[in-house]
Design a protein around this motif. Structure first.
Motif, PDB file in Angstrom:
ATOM      1  N   PHE A 203      -9.217 -14.812  -9.359  1.00 49.84           N
ATOM      2  CA  PHE A 203      -9.154 -15.872  -8.358  1.00 49.84           C
ATOM      3  C   PHE A 203     -10.548 -16.335  -7.954  1.00 49.84           C
ATOM      4  CE2 PHE A 203      -9.213 -17.227  -3.912  1.00 49.84           C
ATOM      5  CZ  PHE A 203      -8.256 -18.229  -3.923  1.00 49.84           C
ATOM      6  N   ILE A 204     -11.426 -15.412  -7.603  1.00 49.36           N
ATOM      7  CA  ILE A 204     -12.739 -15.813  -7.087  1.00 49.36           C
ATOM      8  C   ILE A 204     -13.591 -16.426  -8.190  1.00 49.36           C
ATOM      9  CG2 ILE A 204     -14.032 -13.664  -7.412  1.00 49.36           C
ATOM     10  CD1 ILE A 204     -14.039 -15.943  -4.283  1.00 49.36           C
ATOM     11  N   ASP A 205     -13.415 -15.989  -9.428  1.00 48.27           N
ATOM     12  CA  ASP A 205     -14.115 -16.629 -10.542  1.00 48.27           C
ATOM     13  C   ASP A 205     -13.653 -18.082 -10.685  1.00 48.27           C
ATOM     14  OD1 ASP A 205     -15.567 -14.372 -11.117  1.00 48.27           O
ATOM     15  OD2 ASP A 205     -14.319 -13.741 -12.815  1.00 48.27           O
ATOM     16  N   GLY A 206     -12.350 -18.308 -10.447  1.00 47.38           N
ATOM     17  CA  GLY A 206     -11.820 -19.660 -10.494  1.00 47.38           C
ATOM     18  C   GLY A 206     -12.362 -20.531  -9.381  1.00 47.38           C
ATOM     19  N   VAL A 207     -12.550 -19.935  -8.193  1.00 46.05           N
ATOM     20  CA  VAL A 207     -13.133 -20.677  -7.078  1.00 46.05           C
ATOM     21  C   VAL A 207     -14.581 -21.054  -7.404  1.00 46.05           C
ATOM     22  CG1 VAL A 207     -13.825 -20.555  -4.658  1.00 46.05           C
ATOM     23  CG2 VAL A 207     -11.623 -19.610  -5.363  1.00 46.05           C
ATOM     24  N   LYS A 208     -15.318 -20.113  -7.953  1.00 49.42           N
ATOM     25  CA  LYS A 208     -16.717 -20.364  -8.284  1.00 49.42           C
ATOM     26  C   LYS A 208     -16.871 -21.464  -9.333  1.00 49.42           C
ATOM     27  CE  LYS A 208     -18.293 -15.630  -7.297  1.00 49.42           C
ATOM     28  NZ  LYS A 208     -18.807 -14.368  -7.891  1.00 49.42           N
ATOM     29  N   SER A 209     -15.959 -21.507 -10.278  1.00 51.10           N
ATOM     30  CA  SER A 209     -16.040 -22.515 -11.343  1.00 51.10           C
ATOM     31  C   SER A 209     -15.503 -23.872 -10.905  1.00 51.10           C
ATOM     32  CB  SER A 209     -15.253 -22.042 -12.570  1.00 51.10           C
ATOM     33  OG  SER A 209     -13.859 -22.051 -12.310  1.00 51.10           O
ATOM     34  N   GLY A 210     -14.725 -23.880  -9.819  1.00 46.10           N
ATOM     35  CA  GLY A 210     -14.107 -25.118  -9.364  1.00 46.10           C
ATOM     36  C   GLY A 210     -12.703 -25.318  -9.902  1.00 46.10           C
ATOM     37  N   ASP A 211     -12.241 -24.417 -10.787  1.00 46.10           N
ATOM     38  CA  ASP A 211     -10.876 -24.528 -11.306  1.00 46.10           C
ATOM     39  C   ASP A 211      -9.846 -24.291 -10.199  1.00 46.10           C
ATOM     40  OD1 ASP A 211     -11.865 -25.055 -13.807  1.00 46.10           O
ATOM     41  OD2 ASP A 211     -11.536 -23.036 -14.600  1.00 46.10           O
ATOM     42  N   ILE A 212     -10.200 -23.454  -9.240  1.00 45.87           N
ATOM     43  CA  ILE A 212      -9.363 -23.215  -8.067  1.00 45.87           C
ATOM     44  C   ILE A 212     -10.070 -23.852  -6.882  1.00 45.87           C
ATOM     45  CG2 ILE A 212      -8.374 -21.465  -6.538  1.00 45.87           C
ATOM     46  CD1 ILE A 212      -8.303 -19.579  -8.973  1.00 45.87           C
ATOM     47  N   TYR A 213      -9.363 -24.643  -6.121  1.00 46.05           N
ATOM     48  CA  TYR A 213     -10.033 -25.414  -5.070  1.00 46.05           C
ATOM     49  C   TYR A 213      -9.235 -25.415  -3.767  1.00 46.05           C
ATOM     50  CZ  TYR A 213      -6.758 -28.907  -6.887  1.00 46.05           C
ATOM     51  OH  TYR A 213      -5.626 -29.549  -7.313  1.00 46.05           O
ATOM     52  N   PHE A 214      -9.962 -25.672  -2.702  1.00 43.41           N
ATOM     53  CA  PHE A 214      -9.408 -25.798  -1.359  1.00 43.41           C
ATOM     54  C   PHE A 214      -8.859 -27.211  -1.211  1.00 43.41           C
ATOM     55  CE2 PHE A 214     -10.550 -26.559   3.308  1.00 43.41           C
ATOM     56  CZ  PHE A 214      -9.421 -25.913   3.789  1.00 43.41           C
ATOM     57  N   ASP A 215      -7.555 -27.317  -0.961  1.00 46.16           N
ATOM     58  CA  ASP A 215      -6.898 -28.624  -0.875  1.00 46.16           C
ATOM     59  C   ASP A 215      -6.283 -28.746   0.513  1.00 46.16           C
ATOM     60  OD1 ASP A 215      -5.943 -31.084  -1.573  1.00 46.16           O
ATOM     61  OD2 ASP A 215      -4.290 -30.344  -2.798  1.00 46.16           O
ATOM     62  N   CYS A 216      -7.106 -28.994   1.497  1.00 51.37           N
ATOM     63  CA  CYS A 216      -6.679 -28.971   2.885  1.00 51.37           C
ATOM     64  C   CYS A 216      -5.842 -30.207   3.225  1.00 51.37           C
ATOM     65  CB  CYS A 216      -7.892 -28.906   3.811  1.00 51.37           C
ATOM     66  SG  CYS A 216      -7.459 -28.717   5.550  1.00 51.37           S
ATOM     67  N   GLY A 217      -4.842 -30.000   4.047  1.00 53.55           N
ATOM     68  CA  GLY A 217      -4.009 -31.106   4.501  1.00 53.55           C
ATOM     69  C   GLY A 217      -3.867 -31.133   6.011  1.00 53.55           C
ATOM     70  N   MET A 218      -4.790 -30.490   6.715  1.00 52.62           N
ATOM     71  CA  MET A 218      -4.691 -30.379   8.173  1.00 52.62           C
ATOM     72  C   MET A 218      -4.886 -31.733   8.834  1.00 52.62           C
ATOM     73  SD  MET A 218      -6.777 -27.761  10.663  1.00 52.62           S
ATOM     74  CE  MET A 218      -8.336 -28.630  10.644  1.00 52.62           C
ATOM     75  N   TYR A 219      -4.023 -32.046   9.807  1.00 52.36           N
ATOM     76  CA  TYR A 219      -4.136 -33.332  10.486  1.00 52.36           C
ATOM     77  C   TYR A 219      -3.673 -33.240  11.930  1.00 52.36           C
ATOM     78  CZ  TYR A 219       0.915 -33.802   9.490  1.00 52.36           C
ATOM     79  OH  TYR A 219       2.283 -33.609   9.411  1.00 52.36           O
ATOM     80  N   GLU A 220      -4.033 -34.267  12.680  1.00 56.54           N
ATOM     81  CA  GLU A 220      -3.631 -34.357  14.084  1.00 56.54           C
ATOM     82  C   GLU A 220      -2.113 -34.414  14.212  1.00 56.54           C
ATOM     83  OE1 GLU A 220      -6.537 -36.749  16.935  1.00 56.54           O
ATOM     84  OE2 GLU A 220      -6.002 -37.930  15.173  1.00 56.54           O
ATOM     85  N   THR A 221      -1.614 -33.967  15.345  1.00 55.33           N
ATOM     86  CA  THR A 221      -0.193 -33.997  15.744  1.00 55.33           C
ATOM     87  C   THR A 221       0.632 -32.905  15.077  1.00 55.33           C
ATOM     88  OG1 THR A 221       0.694 -35.553  14.070  1.00 55.33           O
ATOM     89  CG2 THR A 221      -0.359 -36.512  16.043  1.00 55.33           C
ATOM     90  N   ASN A 222       0.046 -32.139  14.175  1.00 56.22           N
ATOM     91  CA  ASN A 222       0.760 -31.047  13.521  1.00 56.22           C
ATOM     92  C   ASN A 222      -0.109 -29.798  13.592  1.00 56.22           C
ATOM     93  OD1 ASN A 222       1.938 -29.211  11.648  1.00 56.22           O
ATOM     94  ND2 ASN A 222       2.870 -30.905  10.542  1.00 56.22           N
ATOM     95  N   PRO A 223       0.383 -28.711  14.180  1.00 53.30           N
ATOM     96  CA  PRO A 223      -0.446 -27.522  14.365  1.00 53.30           C
ATOM     97  C   PRO A 223      -0.668 -26.700  13.107  1.00 53.30           C
ATOM     98  CG  PRO A 223       1.767 -27.100  15.179  1.00 53.30           C
ATOM     99  CD  PRO A 223       1.712 -28.563  14.813  1.00 53.30           C
ATOM    100  N   ARG A 224       0.074 -26.982  12.038  1.00 51.72           N
ATOM    101  CA  ARG A 224      -0.072 -26.174  10.827  1.00 51.72           C
ATOM    102  C   ARG A 224      -1.458 -26.371  10.211  1.00 51.72           C
ATOM    103  NH1 ARG A 224       4.697 -26.435   6.572  1.00 51.72           N
ATOM    104  NH2 ARG A 224       3.184 -25.064   5.559  1.00 51.72           N
ATOM    105  N   PRO A 225      -2.051 -25.296   9.689  1.00 54.01           N
ATOM    106  CA  PRO A 225      -3.394 -25.406   9.111  1.00 54.01           C
ATOM    107  C   PRO A 225      -3.434 -26.083   7.744  1.00 54.01           C
ATOM    108  CG  PRO A 225      -2.577 -23.165   8.897  1.00 54.01           C
ATOM    109  CD  PRO A 225      -1.568 -23.896   9.735  1.00 54.01           C
ATOM    110  N   TYR A 226      -2.363 -25.965   6.975  1.00 52.53           N
ATOM    111  CA  TYR A 226      -2.327 -26.536   5.625  1.00 52.53           C
ATOM    112  C   TYR A 226      -3.594 -26.204   4.844  1.00 52.53           C
ATOM    113  CZ  TYR A 226       1.815 -29.200   7.041  1.00 52.53           C
ATOM    114  OH  TYR A 226       3.063 -29.560   7.475  1.00 52.53           O
ATOM    115  N   SER A 227      -3.936 -24.935   4.830  1.00 56.13           N
ATOM    116  CA  SER A 227      -5.131 -24.481   4.102  1.00 56.13           C
ATOM    117  C   SER A 227      -4.732 -24.052   2.692  1.00 56.13           C
ATOM    118  CB  SER A 227      -5.802 -23.328   4.856  1.00 56.13           C
ATOM    119  OG  SER A 227      -6.269 -23.753   6.108  1.00 56.13           O
ATOM    120  N   GLN A 228      -4.362 -25.006   1.889  1.00 57.13           N
ATOM    121  CA  GLN A 228      -3.848 -24.719   0.559  1.00 57.13           C
ATOM    122  C   GLN A 228      -4.969 -24.462  -0.441  1.00 57.13           C
ATOM    123  OE1 GLN A 228      -0.620 -24.531   0.116  1.00 57.13           O
ATOM    124  NE2 GLN A 228       0.277 -25.695   1.793  1.00 57.13           N
ATOM    125  N   TRP A 229      -4.731 -23.466  -1.300  1.00 53.88           N
ATOM    126  CA  TRP A 229      -5.609 -23.208  -2.439  1.00 53.88           C
ATOM    127  C   TRP A 229      -4.807 -23.489  -3.694  1.00 53.88           C
ATOM    128  CZ3 TRP A 229     -10.737 -22.067  -2.018  1.00 53.88           C
ATOM    129  CH2 TRP A 229     -11.201 -21.802  -0.706  1.00 53.88           C
TER     130      TRP A 229
END
Length: 246
Positions: A203-229
């Motif tokens: 996993f961390i090797d994928g993050v370092k290479s950019g193959d695995i990425y942080f795809d955040c969807g957090m927005y106003e009016t919704n308390p969910r973090p949506y911290s998707q990888w």
């Protein structure tokens, strides 16, 4: 590879040849698929069924999990409120009544500083950090957006400790393995692909290479973090399929 026969039987009797119902939210297909396998909706960070993690292959990218940072600048009692954070480090969406979010262009990635002065890094201990740099912030009106006390270099916005992420990866993907239900051009399921277990190093090797990425969807009016990888199916997931079953 020792695949639990109950998984194969459930696919063949309840899923193969069927097109999941349309409509609902983005995760609707995944929830339908889980129900066919008898998996109840839950927020547990564990393998879904008999030690196997189920992936849906609903889009061109597949999610590891909604993995919230342990520490953020906007957490309760922190330096900023969540709304303040979104208005300073996020962007308004004209299609959503100028609702602010930390998704799309503002969301940091490993490839370098974005125009909002943000990026991800992996430190020497394999912790993941989201950072902000005043000098790298290219917004023309940044003086009217960023308070004076935040006009600094390498300001930590969010922090994912290696031990947290290692535990999540181990519990979901390093048990029996993982599998994905694949659809044909008509949208009907026709095949299952099984992959071997993998650990945090993958996993961390994928993050370092950019193959695995942080795809955040957090927005106003919704308390969910949506911290998707997430990772692209063709780049990460499909090449790791080692057995196919119909």
């Amino acid at each position: 590879m020792d695949i639990d026969q109950r998984i194969i039987e459930a696919f063949r009797s309840r899923i193969r040849g069927k097109v999941p119902p349309k409509g609902g939210h983005d995760g609707g297909v995944g929830h339908w698929l889980e129900r066919q396998f008898g998996i109840k909706a839950n927020g547990n960070n564990k393998a879904d069924i008999y030690g196997w993690e189920l992936k849906t292959d609903a889009n061109s990218k597949t999610t590891f999990g909604d993995w919230t940072p342990r520490r953020t600048i906007y957490q309760k009692g922190g330096e900023l409120t969540r709304t303040e954070f979104l208005h300073i480090f996020g962007a308004p969406n004209a299609l959503k009544n100028n609702r602010y979010s930390w998704s799309g262009k503002p969301s940091p990635n490993i490839k370098g500083w974005n125009e909002f002065g943000q990026r991800l890094i992996v430190d020497r201990d394999n912790n993941i950090l989201a950072l902000y740099s005043w000098s790298q912030d290219k917004r023309e009106n940044k003086e009217s957006i960023v308070p004076a006390n935040l006009r600094v270099e390498n300001l930590e916005l969010a922090f994912w400790p290696a031990e947290d992420m290692a535990g999540k990866v181990h519990r979901k993907f390093n048990q029996k393995g993982w599998f994905v239900c694949l659809r044909d051009d008509s949208g009907a399921y026709f095949e299952m692909g099984f992959g071997k277990p993998f650990d945090f190093q993958v996993f961390i090797d994928g993050v370092k290479s950019g193959d695995i990425y942080f795809d955040c969807g957090m927005y106003e009016t919704n308390p969910r973090p949506y911290s998707q990888w997430r990772a692209n199916n063709k780049v990460f997931w499909h090449p790791r399929i080692v057995r196919r079953v119909r």
